[in-house]
Design an enzyme around this catalytic site. Structure first.
Site, PDB file in Angstrom:
ATOM      1  N   ARG A 109      50.548  67.121  50.405  1.00  0.00           N
ATOM      2  CA  ARG A 109      49.050  66.896  49.776  1.00  0.00           C
ATOM      3  C   ARG A 109      49.405  65.913  49.010  1.00  0.00           C
ATOM      4  O   ARG A 109      50.578  64.904  48.239  1.00  0.00           O
ATOM      5  CB  ARG A 109      49.694  67.916  48.336  1.00  0.00           C
ATOM      6  CG  ARG A 109      48.860  67.554  46.766  1.00  0.00           C
ATOM      7  CD  ARG A 109      47.959  68.767  46.167  1.00  0.00           C
ATOM      8  NE  ARG A 109      48.196  69.816  46.525  1.00  0.00           N
ATOM      9  CZ  ARG A 109      47.887  70.650  45.989  1.00  0.00           C
ATOM     10  NH1 ARG A 109      47.381  70.790  44.294  1.00  0.00           N
ATOM     11  NH2 ARG A 109      46.744  71.704  46.385  1.00  0.00           N
ATOM     12  N   HIS A 136      40.934  70.248  51.999  1.00  0.00           N
ATOM     13  CA  HIS A 136      41.518  71.357  50.841  1.00  0.00           C
ATOM     14  C   HIS A 136      41.448  72.891  52.268  1.00  0.00           C
ATOM     15  O   HIS A 136      41.076  73.404  51.857  1.00  0.00           O
ATOM     16  CB  HIS A 136      41.528  71.620  49.587  1.00  0.00           C
ATOM     17  CG  HIS A 136      42.263  71.726  48.666  1.00  0.00           C
ATOM     18  ND1 HIS A 136      43.728  72.657  49.767  1.00  0.00           N
ATOM     19  CD2 HIS A 136      42.171  72.957  47.591  1.00  0.00           C
ATOM     20  CE1 HIS A 136      44.451  72.937  49.065  1.00  0.00           C
ATOM     21  NE2 HIS A 136      43.268  73.103  47.577  1.00  0.00           N
ATOM     22  N   GLN A 139      43.284  75.915  51.082  1.00  0.00           N
ATOM     23  CA  GLN A 139      42.224  76.814  50.129  1.00  0.00           C
ATOM     24  C   GLN A 139      40.979  77.864  50.603  1.00  0.00           C
ATOM     25  O   GLN A 139      41.304  78.769  50.596  1.00  0.00           O
ATOM     26  CB  GLN A 139      41.651  75.816  49.225  1.00  0.00           C
ATOM     27  CG  GLN A 139      40.944  76.464  48.264  1.00  0.00           C
ATOM     28  CD  GLN A 139      41.678  77.225  47.234  1.00  0.00           C
ATOM     29  OE1 GLN A 139      42.889  76.673  46.609  1.00  0.00           O
ATOM     30  NE2 GLN A 139      41.182  78.758  47.268  1.00  0.00           N
ATOM     31  N   ASP A 231      34.595  74.976  41.431  1.00  0.00           N
ATOM     32  CA  ASP A 231      35.613  74.151  40.847  1.00  0.00           C
ATOM     33  C   ASP A 231      35.783  73.000  40.157  1.00  0.00           C
ATOM     34  O   ASP A 231      34.578  73.111  39.185  1.00  0.00           O
ATOM     35  CB  ASP A 231      35.920  73.178  42.027  1.00  0.00           C
ATOM     36  CG  ASP A 231      37.437  72.364  42.298  1.00  0.00           C
ATOM     37  OD1 ASP A 231      38.060  72.803  41.548  1.00  0.00           O
ATOM     38  OD2 ASP A 231      37.416  71.799  43.456  1.00  0.00           O
ATOM     39  N   CYS A 272      38.615  78.447  42.753  1.00  0.00           N
ATOM     40  CA  CYS A 272      40.337  78.021  43.682  1.00  0.00           C
ATOM     41  C   CYS A 272      41.491  77.640  42.700  1.00  0.00           C
ATOM     42  O   CYS A 272      42.131  78.125  43.292  1.00  0.00           O
ATOM     43  CB  CYS A 272      39.620  76.577  44.515  1.00  0.00           C
ATOM     44  SG  CYS A 272      39.614  75.291  43.594  1.00  0.00           S
ATOM     45  N   ARG A 300      46.169  81.956  49.330  1.00  0.00           N
ATOM     46  CA  ARG A 300      46.391  80.979  49.395  1.00  0.00           C
ATOM     47  C   ARG A 300      48.119  81.761  50.051  1.00  0.00           C
ATOM     48  O   ARG A 300      48.350  80.999  51.109  1.00  0.00           O
ATOM     49  CB  ARG A 300      47.393  80.016  48.058  1.00  0.00           C
ATOM     50  CG  ARG A 300      46.055  80.422  47.466  1.00  0.00           C
ATOM     51  CD  ARG A 300      44.911  79.602  48.164  1.00  0.00           C
ATOM     52  NE  ARG A 300      45.543  78.404  48.795  1.00  0.00           N
ATOM     53  CZ  ARG A 300      45.963  77.206  48.314  1.00  0.00           C
ATOM     54  NH1 ARG A 300      45.493  76.905  46.996  1.00  0.00           N
ATOM     55  NH2 ARG A 300      46.257  76.315  49.363  1.00  0.00           N
TER      56      ARG A 300
HETATM   57  N1   CP Z   1      43.695  75.881  44.664  1.00  0.00           N
HETATM   58  C1   CP Z   1      45.236  74.976  43.956  1.00  0.00           C
HETATM   59  O1   CP Z   1      45.172  73.931  45.339  1.00  0.00           O
HETATM   60  O2   CP Z   1      46.021  74.683  43.667  1.00  0.00           O
HETATM   61  P1   CP Z   1      47.137  74.058  43.282  1.00  0.00           P
HETATM   62  O3   CP Z   1      46.675  72.945  42.482  1.00  0.00           O
HETATM   63  O4   CP Z   1      47.456  74.691  42.101  1.00  0.00           O
HETATM   64  O5   CP Z   1      48.338  74.203  44.462  1.00  0.00           O
HETATM   65  N1  NVA Z   2      39.037  69.405  43.942  1.00  0.00           N
HETATM   66  C1  NVA Z   2      40.142  70.064  42.991  1.00  0.00           C
HETATM   67  C2  NVA Z   2      41.082  70.975  43.248  1.00  0.00           C
HETATM   68  C3  NVA Z   2      41.811  71.279  42.913  1.00  0.00           C
HETATM   69  C4  NVA Z   2      42.789  72.559  43.447  1.00  0.00           C
HETATM   70  C5  NVA Z   2      41.381  68.662  43.054  1.00  0.00           C
HETATM   71  O1  NVA Z   2      41.249  67.986  43.731  1.00  0.00           O
HETATM   72  O2  NVA Z   2      42.011  67.843  42.069  1.00  0.00           O
END
Ligand code: CP
Ligand code: NVA
Length: 312
Positions: A109, A136, A139, A231, A272, A300
């Site tokens: 990540r 993502h 997700q 989101d 999400c 998830r």
């Molecule tokens: N939805 C999601 O990816 O959550 P986190 O950022 O907590 O992993």
């Molecule tokens: N678009 C958001 C998603 C978090 C799971 C971000 O990148 O912060």
């Protein structure tokens, strides 16, 4: 579809996965959920190790990978980039080579999509994208699983994403909906519309599946939606744009009035998470009866387990 062909495969985004392969992962996800609800004990990752490399924060993704892998007997190792050499004095290529010698798979990540692609090219083991600035993918597999739980058939259903139309979640939603025949309308201010060249890239998949992918800056476009999805307005790494985003996106809040504008009493709400209640969504919607956000969060774990079962 030959499941054996998925062994060793990375998931950096859904572009190189066929609709049949994605549907197979969804079937596996539902089986994993059933099995987990039954309290079945398997040790399908016994003797395997997973590196979890995080440049950005996470609750769901980290916990989903750790619990899904650990409860199957595997050993997950969390590596924050605050602690490891990646990003300070060691290149992504060298990090990939080393992690690939020690781990059965790698989750990443972070910021750059190039980093996860380089890890996949140089490590020799499956690499999973746990979120980058661009995509993502894990997700949206959970999102489609949640839609499948809500509706008998997802093909032809109408999902409306409302908010920042060019973030990682939207990009991955556009790809997966295009591939699976789910209609998607991105409702956003024109400054935040998905880029035309990206939409063009997805057109062929949508033509093959019959999905209608559309973009609108008008809230009237939510009429007839089966699911409203939003989101955060400010994704991780974009904090300097906070004020401008709030101003631009204020009319696009998902609230009870917007749910009413769908004119569909069965419309569900998706997010999400994490959510900034009072910003992109009101507490009355996300904590209300139409919200499936908590199922989405649980899913998830099952979808991530399915991805690892298929590829390891
Ligand atoms: N939805 C999601 O990816 O959550 P986190 O950022 O907590 O992993
Ligand atoms: N678009 C958001 C998603 C978090 C799971 C971000 O990148 O912060």
């Amino acid at each position: 579809m030959n499941p054996a062909a998925l062994k060793g495969r990375s998931l950096v985004n859904w572009k190189d996965w066929s609709p049949e392969e994605i549907r197979y992962l969804l079937e596996l996800s539902h089986l994993a959920k059933k099995s987990s609800r039954n309290g079945d004990v398997h040790h399908r990752f016994m003797g395997k190790t997973l590196a979890l490399v995080f440049e950005k924060r996470s609750t769901r993704t980290r916990c989903a990978f750790e619990t899904a892998f650990g409860e199957e007997g595997g050993h997950p190792v969390f590596l924050s980039t605050q602690d490891i050499q990646l990003g300070s004095k060691e290149s992504v290529e060298d990090t990939a080579r080393v992690l690939g010698r020690m781990f059965s798979a790698i989750e990443f990540r972070g910021y750059s999509q190039k980093t996860v692609e380089t890890l996949a090219s140089y490590s020799g083991v499956p690499v999973y994208n746990g979120l980058t600035d661009e995509y993502h993918p894990t997700q949206v597999l959970a999102d489609v699983m949640t839609l499948q739980e809500a509706f008998e058939r997802v093909e032809g259903k109408q999902v409306c994403f409302v908010g920042d139309g060019r973030n990682n979640v939207v990009h991955s939603l556009i790809i997966i909906c295009s591939k699976l025949g789910i209609n998607l309308t991105v409702v956003c201010p024109s400054q935040l519309s998905p880029r035309p060249e990206f939409l063009k890239e997805c057109e062929l998949w949508a033509n093959n599946s019959g999905a209608h992918i559309t973009v609108s800056d008008s809230l009237d476009a939510v009429r007839g939606a089966d699911a409203l999805y939003t989101d955060v307005w400010i994704s991780m790494g974009e904090e300097s744009q906070t004020d401008a985003r709030k101003e631009l996106l204020a009319p696009y809040q998902v609230n009870d009035a917007l749910l009413d504008r769908t004119e569909n009493p069965s419309c569900i709400f998706l997010h999400c998470l994490p959510a900034v209640k009072g910003q992109e969504v009101t507490a009355s919607v996300i904590d209300g009866p139409k919200s499936r956000a908590w199922d989405q969060a649980e899913n998830r774990k099952h979808t991530i387990k399915a991805i690892m079962l298929a590829t390891l």
